[in-house]
Design a protein around this motif. Structure first.
Motif, PDB file in Angstrom:
ATOM      1  N   MET A   1     -38.047 -89.571 -30.011  1.00 39.92           N
ATOM      2  CA  MET A   1     -38.559 -88.765 -28.826  1.00 39.92           C
ATOM      3  C   MET A   1     -40.293 -88.848 -28.701  1.00 39.92           C
ATOM      4  N   SER A   2     -40.710 -88.856 -27.714  1.00 47.06           N
ATOM      5  CA  SER A   2     -42.243 -88.893 -27.552  1.00 47.06           C
ATOM      6  C   SER A   2     -43.000 -87.526 -28.014  1.00 47.06           C
ATOM      7  N   GLU A   3     -44.311 -87.668 -27.731  1.00 48.66           N
ATOM      8  CA  GLU A   3     -45.336 -86.631 -28.244  1.00 48.66           C
ATOM      9  C   GLU A   3     -45.042 -85.359 -27.292  1.00 48.66           C
ATOM     10  N   ILE A   4     -45.546 -84.161 -27.449  1.00 45.65           N
ATOM     11  CA  ILE A   4     -45.431 -82.996 -26.542  1.00 45.65           C
ATOM     12  C   ILE A   4     -46.516 -83.243 -25.745  1.00 45.65           C
ATOM     13  N   THR A   5     -46.680 -83.039 -24.559  1.00 50.40           N
ATOM     14  CA  THR A   5     -47.888 -83.189 -23.839  1.00 50.40           C
ATOM     15  C   THR A   5     -48.687 -81.920 -23.824  1.00 50.40           C
ATOM     16  N   PRO A   6     -49.950 -81.935 -23.393  1.00 47.34           N
ATOM     17  CA  PRO A   6     -50.889 -80.670 -23.021  1.00 47.34           C
ATOM     18  C   PRO A   6     -50.142 -79.668 -22.371  1.00 47.34           C
ATOM     19  N   ALA A   7     -49.458 -80.193 -21.105  1.00 45.19           N
ATOM     20  CA  ALA A   7     -48.911 -79.318 -20.176  1.00 45.19           C
ATOM     21  C   ALA A   7     -47.930 -78.604 -20.721  1.00 45.19           C
ATOM     22  N   GLU A   8     -47.116 -79.202 -21.629  1.00 43.57           N
ATOM     23  CA  GLU A   8     -45.928 -78.654 -22.459  1.00 43.57           C
ATOM     24  C   GLU A   8     -46.420 -77.470 -23.410  1.00 43.57           C
ATOM     25  N   TRP A   9     -47.376 -77.963 -24.050  1.00 43.03           N
ATOM     26  CA  TRP A   9     -47.976 -76.947 -25.029  1.00 43.03           C
ATOM     27  C   TRP A   9     -48.514 -75.725 -24.583  1.00 43.03           C
ATOM     28  N   THR A  10     -49.269 -75.976 -23.480  1.00 45.35           N
ATOM     29  CA  THR A  10     -49.502 -74.715 -22.419  1.00 45.35           C
ATOM     30  C   THR A  10     -48.383 -73.866 -22.180  1.00 45.35           C
ATOM     31  N   ALA A  11     -47.326 -74.397 -21.714  1.00 41.32           N
ATOM     32  CA  ALA A  11     -46.161 -73.492 -21.464  1.00 41.32           C
ATOM     33  C   ALA A  11     -45.583 -72.801 -22.849  1.00 41.32           C
ATOM     34  N   ILE A  12     -45.610 -73.588 -23.850  1.00 38.31           N
ATOM     35  CA  ILE A  12     -45.110 -73.055 -25.025  1.00 38.31           C
ATOM     36  C   ILE A  12     -46.075 -71.984 -25.676  1.00 38.31           C
ATOM     37  N   LEU A  13     -47.490 -72.262 -25.641  1.00 43.15           N
ATOM     38  CA  LEU A  13     -48.316 -71.394 -26.100  1.00 43.15           C
ATOM     39  C   LEU A  13     -48.313 -69.962 -25.152  1.00 43.15           C
ATOM     40  N   LEU A  14     -48.179 -70.061 -23.706  1.00 44.76           N
ATOM     41  CA  LEU A  14     -47.948 -68.937 -22.816  1.00 44.76           C
ATOM     42  C   LEU A  14     -46.759 -68.296 -23.008  1.00 44.76           C
ATOM     43  N   SER A  15     -45.503 -69.006 -23.496  1.00 46.15           N
ATOM     44  CA  SER A  15     -44.365 -68.222 -23.741  1.00 46.15           C
ATOM     45  C   SER A  15     -44.588 -67.309 -25.138  1.00 46.15           C
ATOM     46  N   LEU A  16     -45.018 -68.087 -25.955  1.00 46.60           N
ATOM     47  CA  LEU A  16     -45.451 -67.232 -27.278  1.00 46.60           C
ATOM     48  C   LEU A  16     -46.229 -65.953 -27.026  1.00 46.60           C
ATOM     49  N   ILE A 182     -41.832 -71.488 -21.034  1.00 46.42           N
ATOM     50  CA  ILE A 182     -40.920 -72.709 -21.439  1.00 46.42           C
ATOM     51  C   ILE A 182     -39.818 -72.582 -20.324  1.00 46.42           C
ATOM     52  N   SER A 183     -39.168 -71.582 -19.920  1.00 46.38           N
ATOM     53  CA  SER A 183     -38.045 -71.702 -19.233  1.00 46.38           C
ATOM     54  C   SER A 183     -38.495 -71.853 -17.865  1.00 46.38           C
ATOM     55  N   SER A 184     -39.291 -71.582 -17.416  1.00 52.08           N
ATOM     56  CA  SER A 184     -39.742 -72.103 -16.107  1.00 52.08           C
ATOM     57  C   SER A 184     -40.431 -73.603 -16.052  1.00 52.08           C
ATOM     58  N   ALA A 185     -41.105 -73.998 -17.013  1.00 51.40           N
ATOM     59  CA  ALA A 185     -41.350 -75.249 -17.062  1.00 51.40           C
ATOM     60  C   ALA A 185     -40.181 -76.268 -17.304  1.00 51.40           C
ATOM     61  N   ILE A 186     -39.067 -75.774 -17.854  1.00 54.02           N
ATOM     62  CA  ILE A 186     -37.774 -76.588 -18.104  1.00 54.02           C
ATOM     63  C   ILE A 186     -37.155 -76.744 -16.577  1.00 54.02           C
ATOM     64  N   TYR A 187     -37.019 -75.574 -16.096  1.00 53.33           N
ATOM     65  CA  TYR A 187     -36.486 -75.476 -14.652  1.00 53.33           C
ATOM     66  C   TYR A 187     -37.314 -76.221 -13.755  1.00 53.33           C
ATOM     67  N   SER A 188     -38.567 -76.339 -13.701  1.00 53.35           N
ATOM     68  CA  SER A 188     -39.385 -77.334 -12.841  1.00 53.35           C
ATOM     69  C   SER A 188     -39.165 -78.647 -13.251  1.00 53.35           C
ATOM     70  N   LEU A 189     -39.044 -79.134 -14.602  1.00 52.38           N
ATOM     71  CA  LEU A 189     -38.966 -80.511 -15.087  1.00 52.38           C
ATOM     72  C   LEU A 189     -37.608 -81.133 -14.669  1.00 52.38           C
ATOM     73  N   ILE A 190     -36.583 -80.305 -14.629  1.00 53.58           N
ATOM     74  CA  ILE A 190     -35.097 -81.003 -14.280  1.00 53.58           C
ATOM     75  C   ILE A 190     -35.068 -80.843 -12.722  1.00 53.58           C
ATOM     76  N   GLN A 191     -35.856 -80.480 -12.121  1.00 56.76           N
ATOM     77  CA  GLN A 191     -35.870 -80.946 -10.680  1.00 56.76           C
ATOM     78  C   GLN A 191     -36.861 -81.851 -10.322  1.00 56.76           C
ATOM     79  N   THR A 192     -37.519 -82.267 -11.464  1.00 61.33           N
ATOM     80  CA  THR A 192     -38.449 -83.542 -11.070  1.00 61.33           C
ATOM     81  C   THR A 192     -37.645 -84.902 -11.629  1.00 61.33           C
ATOM     82  N   PRO A 193     -37.966 -85.908 -10.703  1.00 58.99           N
ATOM     83  CA  PRO A 193     -37.362 -87.010 -11.286  1.00 58.99           C
ATOM     84  C   PRO A 193     -38.371 -87.551 -12.609  1.00 58.99           C
TER      85      PRO A 193
END
Lengths: 231, 220
Positions: A1-16, A182-193
């Motif tokens: 599995m590839s690296e966590i992207t900056p956008a994902e980090w933003t969501a993780i840190l915001l969640s925390l 994190i939750s809303s990021a996942i929601y967006s991601l699974i709706q994106t190709p």
């Protein structure tokens, strides 16, 4: 599995950040309410108990909508806070923290209440005969003995807050960098190709955080038992 | 001096007790259910009388007619319960120090050492209550109550939870306390032999009423 992207980090840190603030702000209220429910009989007690548990059974979208009506810019409380204190919840990360705090509150209060109920009241009486005023009894006997339960409640509340989705997205939407957890990021991601890999990474992180919190809560509960037996 | 004149209804049970005691150890004697513990709890302020007065050392702590009810924590009493009720999250030394801290009293190492020696608990100071035997726990509870410097020490069947051998282990300490600690005591028991050894005055309770009052000979 590839690296966590900056956008994902933003969501993780915001969640925390959202979950930490929600938990820290909710904790004093949680302790006070847990103590009231465990130790006092008063008119309307079962009503308050039901009200606290409401977010657990209400559809989260309803809670979010009610928050929007109350704490939105045109809401009764939200308008007042924005005009006089400059505190804005709508579409801000603070609003996400408020939504998470309210949604996780029942889980936060419950272990606190149980641990206060489990304390032998005769110990508090003993403290009083030794000259401790009621608030000192609370600070030196009740709270220390309930501490593992208080921490367990914080951990559970934190875990719930970090996973909250429905009320948050209804109340503060899904703005990357401001309210996208994190939750809303996942929601967006699974709706994106092609979003599957990124969603998968965030799913794994969610599982790790949730499992960690449950293990921690369990550990605190065991500490509580040991403490009450004086070992 | 202890002056008690109270009435209290507890469900079907009614308690009426009136006595004045000057003795060093006032023995409250009666079968279980005679109201001994309720009476002691009223002296401690844990239970509020329906009617009457209680005065400790001339200081009125309860007077229903005048609406006086001094809360327990301001009565400056010590209370040793049947189940020691040590704080499980504190070690023995911290338990002993608790009353002094709560009352804001200055540290008194000489007194501390005297009580610790009197009760032979010096070797236990670092231990948690969970690691003590029943007899040790009760000795620590005695020390904890005394170190709060009470003006009256209440003991509610302090040997009640112990077996015969443990009772004989503690009894000499209680006799020493009576003779050396200089604190008047109210000692609750249903054990005639115990009271004969310890009490200087007896209040006999039967079904909530004081049936006799006087020297130890009323036990006969």
């Amino acid at each position: 599995m590839s690296e966590i992207t900056p956008a994902e980090w933003t969501a993780i840190l915001l969640s925390l950040r959202v979950a930490v603030i929600a938990t820290l702000v909710a904790t004093p209220f949680g302790i006070a309410l847990a103590w009231l429910l465990a130790r006092r009989d008063f008119w309307g007690k079962s009503m308050i108990d039901a009200l606290v548990h409401l977010p657990l059974v209400l559809p989260p979208v309803v809670t979010g909508y009610l928050l929007l009506l109350t704490f939105g810019r045109r809401g009764l409380v939200g308008g007042f806070l924005a005009d006089y204190l400059g505190i804005v919840f709508a579409f801000r990360w603070t609003g996400a923290a408020l939504a998470c705090g309210i949604m996780s509150f029942p889980l936060l209060v419950r272990p606190m209440r149980l641990s206060i109920e489990a304390i032998d009241r005769r110990l508090e009486q003993a403290a009083e005969t030794l000259g401790a005023a009621p608030w000192k009894v609370f600070a030196t006997v009740t709270l220390p003995l309930a501490l593992p339960g208080v921490l367990a409640g914080m951990v559970l509340g934190f875990a719930k807050a970090i996973g909250e989705f429905g009320a948050t997205i209804t109340f503060v939407s899904n703005i990357p960098g401001e309210t996208q957890t994190i939750s809303s990021a996942i929601y967006s991601l699974i709706q994106t190709p092609d979003g599957d890999a990124a969603a998968g990474r965030l799913v794994i992180i969610s599982i790790i955080l949730a499992l960690g919190a449950l293990i921690a809560a369990e550990w605190f509960a065991r500490r509580a038992t040991a403490r009450l037996h004086g070992n | 001096m202890l002056r008690v004149d109270v009435e209290k209804k507890l469900g079907e049970f009614s308690l009426e007790a009136s006595f004045t005691s000057e003795g060093r150890v006032t023995g409250l004697f009666g079968a279980s259910g005679s109201g001994k513990t309720s009476l002691v709890n009223m002296i401690a302020g844990l239970l509020r009388p329906d009617r009457g007065t209680i005065a400790i050392d001339g200081d009125v702590v309860d007077d229903t007619a005048a609406g006086i009810h001094v809360p327990t924590y301001r009565r400056r009493i010590g209370y040793v319960f049947q189940d020691a009720r040590l704080f499980p999250h504190l070690n023995v030394a911290q338990n002993l120090d608790y009353g002094r801290r709560m009352n804001g009293l200055a540290a008194d190492p000489a007194q501390q050492k005297r009580i610790v020696d009197l009760l032979d608990i010096g070797a236990l100071l670092d231990r948690r209550p969970g690691k003590l035997s029943g007899g040790e726990r009760q000795r620590v509870a005695l020390g904890r109550a005394l170190l709060a410097k009470p003006r009256l020490l209440l003991l509610d069947e302090p040997l009640g939870a112990l077996d015969e051998a443990r009772k004989l282990e503690i009894l000499p300490y209680l006799v020493r306390l009576r003779d050396e600690a200089n604190v008047p005591m109210v000692y609750v028991s249903h054990d005639v032999a115990e009271l004969r050894q310890l009490a200087t005055q007896i209040v006999m309770l039967k079904q909530g009423k004081v049936t006799s009052f006087g020297g130890v000979k009323v036990l006969a």
